[in-house]
Write a protein that holds these residues in place. Structure first.
Motif, PDB file in Angstrom:
ATOM      1  N   MET B 136       0.757  -1.123   0.111  1.00 35.29           N
ATOM      2  CA  MET B 136       0.089  -0.084  -0.019  1.00 35.29           C
ATOM      3  C   MET B 136       0.769   1.184  -0.134  1.00 35.29           C
ATOM      4  O   MET B 136       0.562   2.204  -0.887  1.00 35.29           O
ATOM      5  CB  MET B 136      -1.101  -0.009   1.304  1.00 35.29           C
ATOM      6  N   HIS B 137       1.965   1.188   1.063  1.00 32.22           N
ATOM      7  CA  HIS B 137       2.820   2.447   0.737  1.00 32.22           C
ATOM      8  C   HIS B 137       3.408   2.784  -0.377  1.00 32.22           C
ATOM      9  O   HIS B 137       3.579   3.895  -0.787  1.00 32.22           O
ATOM     10  CB  HIS B 137       3.712   2.419   2.109  1.00 32.22           C
ATOM     11  N   LEU B 138       3.883   1.405  -1.071  1.00 34.12           N
ATOM     12  CA  LEU B 138       4.579   1.558  -2.295  1.00 34.12           C
ATOM     13  C   LEU B 138       3.830   2.280  -3.405  1.00 34.12           C
ATOM     14  O   LEU B 138       4.181   3.209  -4.219  1.00 34.12           O
ATOM     15  CB  LEU B 138       4.852   0.250  -2.718  1.00 34.12           C
ATOM     16  N   PHE B 139       2.409   1.694  -3.567  1.00 40.82           N
ATOM     17  CA  PHE B 139       1.401   2.361  -4.468  1.00 40.82           C
ATOM     18  C   PHE B 139       1.152   3.746  -4.253  1.00 40.82           C
ATOM     19  O   PHE B 139       1.185   4.648  -5.202  1.00 40.82           O
ATOM     20  CB  PHE B 139       0.238   1.500  -4.448  1.00 40.82           C
ATOM     21  N   SER B 140       1.018   4.034  -3.010  1.00 41.67           N
ATOM     22  CA  SER B 140       0.753   5.557  -2.513  1.00 41.67           C
ATOM     23  C   SER B 140       1.929   6.274  -2.987  1.00 41.67           C
ATOM     24  O   SER B 140       1.856   7.553  -3.404  1.00 41.67           O
ATOM     25  CB  SER B 140       0.625   5.670  -0.961  1.00 41.67           C
ATOM     26  N   ALA B 141       3.107   6.011  -2.577  1.00 36.87           N
ATOM     27  CA  ALA B 141       4.317   6.681  -2.934  1.00 36.87           C
ATOM     28  C   ALA B 141       4.522   6.784  -4.519  1.00 36.87           C
ATOM     29  O   ALA B 141       4.694   8.033  -4.895  1.00 36.87           O
ATOM     30  CB  ALA B 141       5.628   6.035  -2.466  1.00 36.87           C
ATOM     31  N   ALA B 142       4.144   5.656  -5.106  1.00 35.32           N
ATOM     32  CA  ALA B 142       4.266   5.727  -6.740  1.00 35.32           C
ATOM     33  C   ALA B 142       3.146   6.558  -7.225  1.00 35.32           C
ATOM     34  O   ALA B 142       3.670   7.509  -7.935  1.00 35.32           O
ATOM     35  CB  ALA B 142       4.196   4.384  -7.269  1.00 35.32           C
ATOM     36  N   LEU B 143       2.110   6.438  -6.948  1.00 37.68           N
ATOM     37  CA  LEU B 143       0.998   7.653  -7.270  1.00 37.68           C
ATOM     38  C   LEU B 143       1.439   8.995  -6.881  1.00 37.68           C
ATOM     39  O   LEU B 143       0.979   9.709  -7.545  1.00 37.68           O
ATOM     40  CB  LEU B 143      -0.349   7.175  -6.915  1.00 37.68           C
ATOM     41  N   THR B 144       1.670   9.059  -5.774  1.00 36.63           N
ATOM     42  CA  THR B 144       2.164  10.509  -5.382  1.00 36.63           C
ATOM     43  C   THR B 144       3.128  11.175  -6.284  1.00 36.63           C
ATOM     44  O   THR B 144       2.903  12.262  -6.491  1.00 36.63           O
ATOM     45  CB  THR B 144       2.504  10.560  -3.793  1.00 36.63           C
ATOM     46  N   VAL B 145       4.118  10.509  -6.428  1.00 36.61           N
ATOM     47  CA  VAL B 145       5.259  11.012  -7.364  1.00 36.61           C
ATOM     48  C   VAL B 145       4.587  11.343  -8.852  1.00 36.61           C
ATOM     49  O   VAL B 145       4.784  12.099  -9.228  1.00 36.61           O
ATOM     50  CB  VAL B 145       6.261   9.787  -7.571  1.00 36.61           C
ATOM     51  N   LEU B 146       4.012  10.183  -9.299  1.00 37.53           N
ATOM     52  CA  LEU B 146       3.225  10.219 -10.575  1.00 37.53           C
ATOM     53  C   LEU B 146       2.234  11.218 -11.012  1.00 37.53           C
ATOM     54  O   LEU B 146       2.307  11.698 -11.993  1.00 37.53           O
ATOM     55  CB  LEU B 146       2.969   9.052 -11.036  1.00 37.53           C
ATOM     56  N   THR B 147       1.726  11.289 -10.072  1.00 30.45           N
ATOM     57  CA  THR B 147       0.247  12.413 -10.186  1.00 30.45           C
ATOM     58  C   THR B 147       0.616  13.924  -9.744  1.00 30.45           C
ATOM     59  O   THR B 147      -0.207  14.445  -9.730  1.00 30.45           O
ATOM     60  CB  THR B 147      -0.891  11.892  -9.626  1.00 30.45           C
ATOM     61  N   ARG B 148       1.676  13.929  -8.795  1.00 32.53           N
ATOM     62  CA  ARG B 148       1.928  14.992  -8.101  1.00 32.53           C
ATOM     63  C   ARG B 148       0.792  15.527  -7.181  1.00 32.53           C
ATOM     64  O   ARG B 148       0.574  16.654  -6.932  1.00 32.53           O
ATOM     65  CB  ARG B 148       2.421  16.085  -8.952  1.00 32.53           C
ATOM     66  N   ARG B 149       0.056  14.467  -6.737  1.00 31.11           N
ATOM     67  CA  ARG B 149      -0.926  14.738  -5.758  1.00 31.11           C
ATOM     68  C   ARG B 149      -0.548  13.889  -4.493  1.00 31.11           C
ATOM     69  O   ARG B 149      -0.351  12.953  -4.888  1.00 31.11           O
ATOM     70  CB  ARG B 149      -2.487  14.648  -6.321  1.00 31.11           C
ATOM     71  N   SER B 150      -1.124  14.148  -3.246  1.00 30.77           N
ATOM     72  CA  SER B 150      -0.833  13.319  -2.388  1.00 30.77           C
ATOM     73  C   SER B 150      -1.931  12.334  -2.061  1.00 30.77           C
ATOM     74  O   SER B 150      -2.967  12.533  -1.986  1.00 30.77           O
ATOM     75  CB  SER B 150      -0.764  14.091  -1.172  1.00 30.77           C
ATOM     76  N   PHE B 151      -1.458  10.775  -1.945  1.00 35.78           N
ATOM     77  CA  PHE B 151      -2.379   9.700  -2.171  1.00 35.78           C
ATOM     78  C   PHE B 151      -2.027   8.949  -0.663  1.00 35.78           C
ATOM     79  O   PHE B 151      -0.729   8.563  -0.443  1.00 35.78           O
ATOM     80  CB  PHE B 151      -2.718   9.057  -3.006  1.00 35.78           C
ATOM     81  N   HIS B 152      -3.033   8.760   0.113  1.00 38.94           N
ATOM     82  CA  HIS B 152      -2.562   7.881   1.310  1.00 38.94           C
ATOM     83  C   HIS B 152      -2.930   6.432   1.160  1.00 38.94           C
ATOM     84  O   HIS B 152      -2.452   5.262   1.838  1.00 38.94           O
ATOM     85  CB  HIS B 152      -3.191   8.431   2.464  1.00 38.94           C
ATOM     86  N   ASP B 153      -4.228   6.182   0.545  1.00 38.25           N
ATOM     87  CA  ASP B 153      -5.060   4.718   0.672  1.00 38.25           C
ATOM     88  C   ASP B 153      -5.258   4.579  -0.831  1.00 38.25           C
ATOM     89  O   ASP B 153      -6.433   4.482  -1.030  1.00 38.25           O
ATOM     90  CB  ASP B 153      -6.047   4.704   1.694  1.00 38.25           C
ATOM     91  N   THR B 154      -4.504   4.098  -1.404  1.00 37.84           N
ATOM     92  CA  THR B 154      -4.743   3.885  -3.225  1.00 37.84           C
ATOM     93  C   THR B 154      -5.525   2.637  -3.382  1.00 37.84           C
ATOM     94  O   THR B 154      -5.994   2.444  -4.275  1.00 37.84           O
ATOM     95  CB  THR B 154      -3.615   3.856  -3.794  1.00 37.84           C
ATOM     96  N   THR B 155      -5.483   1.618  -2.306  1.00 37.67           N
ATOM     97  CA  THR B 155      -6.168   0.354  -2.630  1.00 37.67           C
ATOM     98  C   THR B 155      -7.387   0.258  -1.971  1.00 37.67           C
ATOM     99  O   THR B 155      -8.051  -0.672  -1.961  1.00 37.67           O
ATOM    100  CB  THR B 155      -5.189  -0.841  -2.068  1.00 37.67           C
ATOM    101  N   SER B 156      -7.789   1.322  -1.347  1.00 40.05           N
ATOM    102  CA  SER B 156      -9.174   1.374  -0.776  1.00 40.05           C
ATOM    103  C   SER B 156     -10.144   1.256  -1.761  1.00 40.05           C
ATOM    104  O   SER B 156     -10.371   1.661  -2.785  1.00 40.05           O
ATOM    105  CB  SER B 156      -9.360   2.681  -0.149  1.00 40.05           C
ATOM    106  N   GLY B 157     -11.172   0.281  -1.371  1.00 40.43           N
ATOM    107  CA  GLY B 157     -12.211  -0.053  -2.570  1.00 40.43           C
ATOM    108  C   GLY B 157     -13.468   0.839  -2.248  1.00 40.43           C
ATOM    109  O   GLY B 157     -14.531   0.561  -2.719  1.00 40.43           O
ATOM    110  N   PHE B 158     -13.372   1.467  -1.250  1.00 38.93           N
ATOM    111  CA  PHE B 158     -14.617   2.582  -0.643  1.00 38.93           C
ATOM    112  C   PHE B 158     -14.529   3.910  -1.287  1.00 38.93           C
ATOM    113  O   PHE B 158     -13.510   4.678  -0.862  1.00 38.93           O
ATOM    114  CB  PHE B 158     -14.479   2.565   0.829  1.00 38.93           C
ATOM    115  N   ARG B 159     -15.209   4.068  -2.538  1.00 35.77           N
ATOM    116  CA  ARG B 159     -14.869   5.251  -3.356  1.00 35.77           C
ATOM    117  C   ARG B 159     -16.352   5.675  -4.061  1.00 35.77           C
ATOM    118  O   ARG B 159     -17.184   4.887  -4.039  1.00 35.77           O
ATOM    119  CB  ARG B 159     -13.848   5.082  -4.293  1.00 35.77           C
ATOM    120  N   ALA B 160     -16.353   7.038  -4.206  1.00 39.18           N
ATOM    121  CA  ALA B 160     -17.448   7.238  -4.952  1.00 39.18           C
ATOM    122  C   ALA B 160     -17.011   8.143  -6.360  1.00 39.18           C
ATOM    123  O   ALA B 160     -15.960   8.788  -6.237  1.00 39.18           O
ATOM    124  CB  ALA B 160     -18.210   8.348  -4.089  1.00 39.18           C
TER     125      ALA B 160
END
Lengths: 120, 243
Positions: B136-160
């Protein structure tokens, strides 16, 4: 002087080609998927027939025993074929998923319509 | 802009969740009166579909198991075709808390295209096993770097997801382990993806579908997908071939 290995490879590649063409003829192998197979068989046949080409190719890539070069060529083509199939399988899987989704949605729509008919 | 509950669809992917799916449906209906609850039954071999219908949900039954990504996309196509304004994803195992849904909706109303209910933003006390936490931390770090936005929980399936996101996902949605990649796809297409804190419960029944070896496959697959996603041109928003 024709060597034994050459006879075997000529017979082998001829058998392969005939088998492929026969499968296409009987409609068991679709033309579009047979092209890479035919190319494989044809290249193997050319190398088996034309020993000089194989020697030159072997020398060029640094293989000391020329018939090994034939295996190399065959292996490369087989890898290409497998890759080709992986691409096809991926595409089929995607289409399959789309069909399953459509089926689930239609199923629900029919259920809905039947309910309306009973209620109305 | 407020979203009428009648225009909200709650998508519940479920596979062999006969013991929890009815409770999830009832709880969602209670938390969000007027909303449509759709259970996507992904090739269950038990009574998941019957239980869900009995609880009042619309059920989309996949003819065979297509994986969570394919199942969710079915829900997005349904949402698009029926003109829903928002699609909320709630897992069928009961680990998501339906009373938190309005917080996600509020954020959509403020203009977000997708809102993720994040488990590590203060609320709740969720702790994942070590390997999964690492992933989870790995994905969050990767996405944060790539999207230049901060993400903490990228694997959460609770979303709208809002209207534009629904249109997008009905066309393009990743297949297995889709959550982190879905965020990347939306961000790359220029949509606004946000996180809000969300509580989470221990699962009511069933085990996580992710075992040790699968976690490894999961991690590699998602990282590869993210890397490939970056090398591709940003997905265009116009209608194209559905994939």
């Amino acid at each position: 002087m024709i060597s034994r290995v050459q006879v075997v490879s000529i017979l082998g590649s001829l058998t392969l080609l005939v088998l492929i063409l026969e499968l296409v003829r009987r409609g068991k192998l679709a033309e579009r998927y047979s092209l890479l197979w035919i190319a494989t068989g044809a290249v193997l046949l050319v190398f088996s027939l034309w020993r000089g080409l194989l020697d030159r190719f072997a020398a060029a890539v640094g293989i000391f025993y020329p018939p090994s070069a034939l295996f190399l060529v065959g292996l490369v083509f087989i890898l290409l074929l497998i890759l080709h199939f992986s691409v096809i399988v991926s595409r089929l899987a995607r289409k399959n998923r789309r069909l399953a989704q459509r089926l689930a949605l239609l199923d629900e729509r029919i259920r809905e319509m039947e309910k309306e008919k009973i209620d109305g | 802009m407020t979203i009428d509950a009648k225009r909200i669809v709650v998508l519940v992917p479920a596979r062999n969740e006969e013991h929890s799916v009815a409770d999830v449906v009832l709880e969602v209906s209670a938390a969000l009166p007027g909303a449509t609850v759709v259970v996507i039954d992904d090739g269950s071999t038990d009574r998941t579909a019957d239980e869900a219908r009995r609880a009042g949900a619309v059920v989309l039954s996949m003819p065979f198991n297509v994986g969570i990504g394919g199942a969710m996309q079915t829900g997005f196509i349904y949402a698009r075709e029926r003109g829903f304004r928002a699609a909320v994803q709630v897992d069928g195992d009961g680990q998501h808390v339906p009373s938190e849904i309005p917080r996600l909706i509020e954020c959509l109303e403020e203009g977000a295209d997708m809102v993720i209910g994040a488990r590590f933003l203060g609320r709740g006390d969720y702790r994942a096993p070590l390997l999964r936490r690492l992933g989870m931390h790995l994905f969050s770090a990767a996405l944060t770097v790539l999207t230049r936005r901060s993400f903490h929980d990228t694997t959460s399936g609770f979303r709208a997801t809002g209207r534009r996101g629904i249109e997008f996902f009905a066309r393009t949605y990743p297949s297995d382990y889709p959550e982190p990649e879905a965020i990347l796809l939306l961000c790359r297409a220029g949509y606004d993806v946000r996180e809000v804190p969300a509580r989470i419960r221990e699962r009511e029944s069933g085990a996580s579908s992710i075992t040790f070896f699968r976690s490894i496959y999961y991690m590699i697959k998602v990282l590869l997908a993210i890397a490939m996603g970056m090398t591709r041109r940003a997905p265009v928003r116009r209608r194209g071939e559905e994939r």
